[in-house]
Design an enzyme around this catalytic site. Structure first.
Site, PDB file in Angstrom:
ATOM      1  N   ASP A  81     -52.220   5.743  10.478  1.00  0.00           N
ATOM      2  CA  ASP A  81     -52.192   6.079   9.038  1.00  0.00           C
ATOM      3  C   ASP A  81     -51.193   7.199   8.732  1.00  0.00           C
ATOM      4  O   ASP A  81     -51.413   8.001   7.811  1.00  0.00           O
ATOM      5  CB  ASP A  81     -53.598   6.488   8.546  1.00  0.00           C
ATOM      6  N   ARG A  90     -56.977  -5.281  25.309  1.00  0.00           N
ATOM      7  CA  ARG A  90     -56.467  -5.261  23.934  1.00  0.00           C
ATOM      8  C   ARG A  90     -55.071  -5.872  23.848  1.00  0.00           C
ATOM      9  O   ARG A  90     -54.727  -6.557  22.902  1.00  0.00           O
ATOM     10  CB  ARG A  90     -56.413  -3.817  23.397  1.00  0.00           C
ATOM     11  N   GLN A 100     -56.689  -1.154  -7.693  1.00  0.00           N
ATOM     12  CA  GLN A 100     -55.313  -0.647  -7.593  1.00  0.00           C
ATOM     13  C   GLN A 100     -54.608  -1.187  -6.353  1.00  0.00           C
ATOM     14  O   GLN A 100     -53.403  -1.461  -6.382  1.00  0.00           O
ATOM     15  CB  GLN A 100     -55.299   0.883  -7.579  1.00  0.00           C
ATOM     16  N   THR A 116     -46.771   3.065  12.332  1.00  0.00           N
ATOM     17  CA  THR A 116     -46.163   3.721  13.494  1.00  0.00           C
ATOM     18  C   THR A 116     -47.290   4.048  14.470  1.00  0.00           C
ATOM     19  O   THR A 116     -48.466   3.812  14.173  1.00  0.00           O
ATOM     20  CB  THR A 116     -45.437   5.026  13.090  1.00  0.00           C
ATOM     21  N   HIS A 133     -53.878   1.341   2.993  1.00  0.00           N
ATOM     22  CA  HIS A 133     -54.956   2.263   3.374  1.00  0.00           C
ATOM     23  C   HIS A 133     -55.572   2.851   2.106  1.00  0.00           C
ATOM     24  O   HIS A 133     -54.842   3.254   1.190  1.00  0.00           O
ATOM     25  CB  HIS A 133     -54.392   3.385   4.254  1.00  0.00           C
TER      26      HIS A 133
HETATM   27  C1  GAR Z   1     -59.233  -2.388   1.834  1.00  0.00           C
HETATM   28  O1  GAR Z   1     -59.811  -1.432   0.997  1.00  0.00           O
HETATM   29  C2  GAR Z   1     -58.189  -1.750   2.714  1.00  0.00           C
HETATM   30  O2  GAR Z   1     -57.464  -0.729   2.090  1.00  0.00           O
HETATM   31  C3  GAR Z   1     -59.038  -1.199   3.826  1.00  0.00           C
HETATM   32  O3  GAR Z   1     -59.996  -2.187   4.076  1.00  0.00           O
HETATM   33  C4  GAR Z   1     -60.253  -2.897   2.859  1.00  0.00           C
HETATM   34  C5  GAR Z   1     -60.086  -4.365   3.140  1.00  0.00           C
HETATM   35  O4  GAR Z   1     -60.504  -5.122   2.040  1.00  0.00           O
HETATM   36  N1  GAR Z   1     -58.252  -0.902   4.993  1.00  0.00           N
HETATM   37  C6  GAR Z   1     -58.505   0.112   5.805  1.00  0.00           C
HETATM   38  O5  GAR Z   1     -59.441   0.873   5.655  1.00  0.00           O
HETATM   39  C7  GAR Z   1     -57.531   0.246   6.946  1.00  0.00           C
HETATM   40  N2  GAR Z   1     -57.650   1.537   7.550  1.00  0.00           N
HETATM   41  P1  GAR Z   1     -59.994  -6.615   1.863  1.00  0.00           P
HETATM   42  O6  GAR Z   1     -60.333  -7.357   3.166  1.00  0.00           O
HETATM   43  O7  GAR Z   1     -60.799  -7.135   0.708  1.00  0.00           O
HETATM   44  O8  GAR Z   1     -58.529  -6.586   1.598  1.00  0.00           O
END
Ligand code: GAR
Length: 206
Positions: free
Chosen positions: A148, A68, A176, A144, A112
């Site tokens: 989350d 990674r 939103q 961090t 998030h």
């Molecule tokens: C979004 O809803 C974002 O908040 C979520 O993935 C989606 C990506 O959509 N992120 C997470 O769940 C991170 N833990 P996008 O590629 O259309 O922006």
């Protein structure tokens, strides 16, 4: 005032990335987007970024096997070569190692889909419904080591409606998110420019 240079990490669709690119296309917005990077070469967001005239790079995590950190070093190299000052995670679905988090401490934002500290992790919309919550939403926070759980920059609240299913709720939260992320990035930059923040000079290679 000079604009801060941001890099965006994605893994898929890239709709939050597109919202940031739209905001940054206004020259008065306090950040410019220098590069978009995906760990998945097939991510639709890469094409979207190229169409907007932004450098878009794939660093396929599969090429690095289980290492990674080697993958993250390659990602970090692209960001630094591009002069990135702030990293925006926008649907970047990789767990980060402490190495990359330390490299960008105080300069890496994430969006998030929940009202953190509630509902960290995955499947937040289904979990919000299963728990009978009446309110849900999204959060932009600093990254961090605790997933989350970093300092919150901004949140948007969305009511849960009686006939909501996970997809409908997700769509209203996503709308939103698209408003929140550009505002939160601008707020973060403004705070840094006032000297109240944590933006540090880029550390040299270890
Ligand atoms: C979004 O809803 C974002 O908040 C979520 O993935 C989606 C990506 O959509 N992120 C997470 O769940 C991170 N833990 P996008 O590629 O259309 O922006």
């Amino acid at each position: 005032m000079s604009r801060r240079r941001a890099g965006i990490l994605i893994s898929g669709r890239g709709s939050n990335m597109a919202a940031l690119l739209d905001a940054a296309s206004d020259p008065s917005y306090p950040a410019e987007i220098g590069v978009v990077l995906s760990n998945r070469p097939e991510a639709p967001g890469l094409e979207r970024a190229r169409a907007a005239g932004v450098e878009a790079v794939a660093v396929d995590h599969r090429a690095f096997g289980r290492d990674r950190q080697a993958h993250e070093r390659a990602v970090d190299g692209v960001l630094r070569a591009n002069g990135t000052e702030i990293v925006c995670l926008a649907g970047y679905m990789r767990l980060l190692t402490p190495w990359l988090i330390a490299r960008w401490q105080g300069r890496m934002l994430n969006i998030h889909p929940s009202l953190l500290p509630d509902l960290p992790g995955l499947n937040t919309h289904a979990r919000a419904l299963a728990e009978g919550r009446t309110e849900h939403g999204c959060t932009v926070h600093l990254v961090t080591e605790d997933m989350d759980a970093g300092p919150i920059i901004a949140q948007s609240r969305v009511p849960v409606l009686p006939d909501d299913d996970a997809d409908g709720l997700a769509a209203r939260v996503l709308a939103q998110e698209h408003l929140l992320y550009p505002k939160a990035l601008a707020l973060f930059v403004a705070r840094e420019d006032l000297g109240g923040g944590t933006l540090q000079p880029v550390a040299g290679p270890p």
